[in-house]
Design a protein around this motif. Structure first.
Motif, short mmCIF file in Angstrom:
data_model
loop_
_atom_site.label_atom_id
_atom_site.label_comp_id
_atom_site.label_asym_id
_atom_site.label_seq_id
_atom_site.Cartn_x
_atom_site.Cartn_y
_atom_site.Cartn_z
N PRO A 42 26.03 29.05 64.16
CA PRO A 42 27.17 29.61 64.17
C PRO A 42 27.87 30.10 62.91
CG PRO A 42 27.29 27.33 65.39
CD PRO A 42 25.94 27.46 64.49
N LEU A 43 27.23 29.65 61.88
CA LEU A 43 28.00 29.98 60.52
C LEU A 43 27.23 31.19 60.12
CD1 LEU A 43 28.71 26.80 58.68
CD2 LEU A 43 30.33 28.24 59.83
N LEU A 44 25.88 31.56 60.41
CA LEU A 44 25.48 32.87 60.23
C LEU A 44 26.15 33.93 61.22
CD1 LEU A 44 23.36 34.51 59.09
CD2 LEU A 44 21.56 33.70 60.71
N LEU A 45 26.22 33.46 62.48
CA LEU A 45 27.14 34.39 63.29
C LEU A 45 28.40 34.92 62.65
CD1 LEU A 45 27.15 36.13 66.00
CD2 LEU A 45 28.29 34.17 66.98
N LEU A 46 29.08 33.62 61.94
CA LEU A 46 30.49 34.09 61.32
C LEU A 46 30.17 35.09 60.11
CD1 LEU A 46 33.11 33.45 60.58
CD2 LEU A 46 32.66 31.55 59.40
N ALA A 47 29.33 34.72 59.21
CA ALA A 47 28.94 35.47 58.12
C ALA A 47 28.59 36.85 58.43
CB ALA A 47 28.04 34.75 57.30
N GLY A 48 27.53 37.02 59.51
CA GLY A 48 27.15 38.29 59.76
C GLY A 48 26.34 39.03 58.69
N SER A 49 25.74 38.33 58.00
CA SER A 49 25.02 38.85 56.93
C SER A 49 23.57 39.58 57.43
CB SER A 49 24.19 37.76 55.72
OG SER A 49 23.34 37.02 56.44
N ASP A 105 32.57 29.76 65.79
CA ASP A 105 33.63 29.70 64.98
C ASP A 105 34.73 30.21 65.41
OD1 ASP A 105 35.24 30.00 62.57
OD2 ASP A 105 33.93 28.32 62.04
N ARG A 106 35.90 29.75 65.17
CA ARG A 106 37.28 30.66 65.95
C ARG A 106 37.47 31.94 65.12
NH1 ARG A 106 41.44 29.49 62.77
NH2 ARG A 106 41.34 27.71 61.34
N ARG A 144 31.22 27.35 73.48
CA ARG A 144 32.71 28.00 73.26
C ARG A 144 33.08 29.41 73.18
NH1 ARG A 144 33.40 24.40 67.93
NH2 ARG A 144 33.24 22.31 68.64
N GLN A 145 32.26 30.19 74.02
CA GLN A 145 32.52 31.59 74.21
C GLN A 145 33.75 31.71 74.82
OE1 GLN A 145 29.04 32.42 76.72
NE2 GLN A 145 30.08 32.61 78.81
N ALA A 146 34.42 31.06 75.49
CA ALA A 146 35.77 31.22 75.77
C ALA A 146 36.53 30.67 75.01
CB ALA A 146 35.92 30.74 77.31
N GLY A 147 37.15 31.19 74.01
CA GLY A 147 38.27 30.63 72.98
C GLY A 147 38.65 31.32 72.01
N TYR A 200 38.41 33.09 69.06
CA TYR A 200 37.84 34.18 68.58
C TYR A 200 37.80 35.42 69.26
CZ TYR A 200 33.71 34.55 71.60
OH TYR A 200 33.10 34.73 72.73
N LEU A 201 38.56 35.31 70.64
CA LEU A 201 38.77 36.56 71.31
C LEU A 201 39.99 36.49 71.40
CD1 LEU A 201 36.76 35.72 74.68
CD2 LEU A 201 36.35 37.14 73.05
N PRO A 202 40.72 38.10 70.83
CA PRO A 202 42.03 38.19 71.09
C PRO A 202 42.81 38.21 72.28
CG PRO A 202 40.56 40.35 70.97
CD PRO A 202 39.81 39.21 70.73
N GLU A 203 42.09 38.45 73.28
CA GLU A 203 42.58 38.13 74.81
C GLU A 203 42.80 36.64 75.16
OE1 GLU A 203 38.23 39.27 75.67
OE2 GLU A 203 39.85 39.60 73.99
N TYR A 204 42.03 35.79 74.56
CA TYR A 204 42.54 34.47 74.56
C TYR A 204 43.58 34.09 73.80
CZ TYR A 204 42.30 29.42 73.87
OH TYR A 204 42.66 28.08 73.79
N ARG A 205 43.61 34.55 72.39
CA ARG A 205 45.00 34.26 71.81
C ARG A 205 46.17 34.78 72.29
NH1 ARG A 205 41.12 35.89 67.66
NH2 ARG A 205 42.37 37.92 67.44
#
Length: 341
Positions: free
Chosen positions: A286-293, A321-322, A23-26, A28-33
Motif C-alpha cells: 500500500p505504501l508503494l501505491l501511496l508513493a506512486g514512484s 492508505d487514506r 479498504r477501497q471504500a474509504g 482516499y475517495l473525495p465522494e466518501y469524504r
C-alpha cells in the motif's frame, strides 16, 4: 453467471486477473469524504444501511473493481457481544469495559446490531451488476480478541498476548465466544447476499509459532468448517497478515478456499509453497501505491507474473492508505487490466 472474481476464488483462471483493494471504500475517495461530512461519524455511517451501501458502491462506480467489499468494521462483533464501542477522533476505536479487567459473562449481548449490516449487504447485492462479486467480512478471533481484551488497538497486542500465557482459559473462553458470533455474523451476511467472505487477522504476525497454531489456525478452522457446512458454495478468504513462514500451514489447516498475502512475503516463494491450485490474493505494498514512484508498474508486474500459474486476485498487502492519490490507483488498475499471463 458468477463474476470473474468469484470464479477465481472458486479455483478457475480467467482471461484476466480480477482486482479489488482492501479498504477501497474509504477516506482516499473525495465522494466518501463528502458523504461523511454530511452524515457524521464512522460508526453512525456503518449502521446507516443506505449510507454504508452508497460507500460500498463508490469505488465500483469510479474504478469498476471486480469485487465490492462491505463498508463496516471488524468491531461490530464485540459491539454485538455487549462491549460499548466508540470511535474517537485521532485515537481510533475504544471498547469498554476492556476484558483484561472485566468478565465476558458481565456483557449484555445484542445481536440486533448485526441487522443494519445485513441490510447493507442486501441493498448492495441488489444494486450491483451480476459480474461484480459482493464480499462480506469479519475479523478473525485472535485479532478481535486483542481489541476486546485491551479495549483498544496496540502496537504489540501486549494485553492479549500476556493473557494467553497468564490466563489461557479466560482467553480461550473469549475466543470461543468470538468464533460462535463470527459464524452467526458471516452466515447472516451470506444469507443476505454476500457471495464470498474474508476473515481479517491483522495481528496474526505478533504470535510465536505454537501460539499461532492455537490462537489463529484453530479458531479460524472452526469458523471455516461451520461456514462450509452451512454455505458450501461460498468461498472463504483467509488473510493472516504477518504470518510469514507460517502461511502454508495456515492455508493447509484452516480450510480456507483462498489465502491473502501481505506485502512482506515474496510472491515467488508464496506461489511455490502454497498448496497447488489454491487461489491467492495480494500482495502489492500500500505504501508503494501511496508513493506512486516509477516502481509501481514494475512491482505490479512482478506480482502478476509470480502468480500467473494459479488463480490470482490482485490486491494490496493491507488496506489502502487514506492519503493515496486517485491517479495512483488508476495507474495500478491499468497495469493489472493490461496483463496477459
Amino acid at each position: 453467471m458468477p463474476g470473474l472474481l468469484l470464479d477465481t476464488l472458486n479455483g478457475k483462471r480467467g482471461d484476466r486477473v480480477p482486482l479489488w483493494l482492501m479498504r477501497q471504500a474509504g477516506r482516499y475517495l473525495p465522494e466518501y469524504r463528502a458523504l461523511r461530512e454530511e452524515k457524521g461519524g464512522f460508526l453512525a455511517m456503518a449502521y446507516d444501511s443506505e449510507a454504508a451501501c452508497e460507500i460500498t458502491l463508490q469505488p465500483i462506480e469510479r474504478f469498476g473493481f471486480d469485487g465490492a467489499i462491505l463498508f463496516s468494521d471488524i468491531l461490530i462483533v464485540p459491539h454485538a457481544m455487549g462491549q460499548h464501542l466508540e470511535f474517537l477522533a485521532g485515537e481510533g476505536p475504544k471498547l469498554s469495559p476492556p476484558l483484561v479487567e472485566a468478565e465476558l459473562d458481565g456483557l449484555a449481548p445484542d445481536r440486533s446490531r448485526y441487522d443494519p449490516i445485513y441490510e447493507t449487504v442486501r441493498l448492495c447485492r441488489q444494486r450491483l451488476g451480476a459480474d461484480t462479486t459482493m464480499l462480506g467480512f469479519a475479523g478473525s478471533p485472535w485479532t478481535v480478541a486483542t481489541y476486546m481484551v485491551a479495549g483498544e488497538g496496540s502496537r504489540d497486542q501486549h494485553e492479549a498476548r500476556a493473557m494467553a500465557y497468564r490466563d489461557p482459559l479466560k482467553l480461550d473462553a473469549i475466543l470461543d465466544r468470538i468464533v460462535a458470533e463470527t459464524i452467526e455474523y458471516l452466515s447472516g451476511q451470506i444469507e443476505s447476499g454476500a457471495e464470498a467472505v474474508q476473515l481479517f487477522d491483522s495481528w496474526a504476525g505478533s504470535l510465536a509459532p505454537d501460539e499461532f497454531e492455537r490462537l489463529v489456525i484453530a479458531p479460524n478452522a472452526r469458523i471455516v468448517a461451520a461456514l462450509r457446512a452451512k454455505h458450501p458454495d461460498t468461498p472463504v478468504i483467509g488473510f493472516p497478515k504477518g504470518a510469514g513462514e507460517k502461511l502454508p500451514a495456515y492455508a493447509r489447516e484452516t480450510g480456507v478456499q483462498a489465502v491473502g498475502v501481505d506485502e512482506t512475503i515474496d510472491p515467488a516463494w508464496t506461489a511455490r509453497e502454497l498448496p497447488a491450485g489454491m487461489p491467492v490474493q495480494g500482495n502489492f505494498d500500500p505504501l508503494l501505491l501511496l508513493a506512486g514512484s516509477d516502481r509501481l508498474e514494475a512491482r505490479a508486474r512482478v506480482i502478476l507474473e509470480a502468480f500467473a500459474d494459479r488463480p490470482h486476485v490482485f490486491n494490496l498487502g493491507h488496506g489502502i492508505d487514506r492519503r493515496t492519490p486517485i491517479e495512483h490507483v488508476e495507474r495500478l488498475i491499468a497495469v493489472v487490466r493490461a496483463f496477459e499471463g
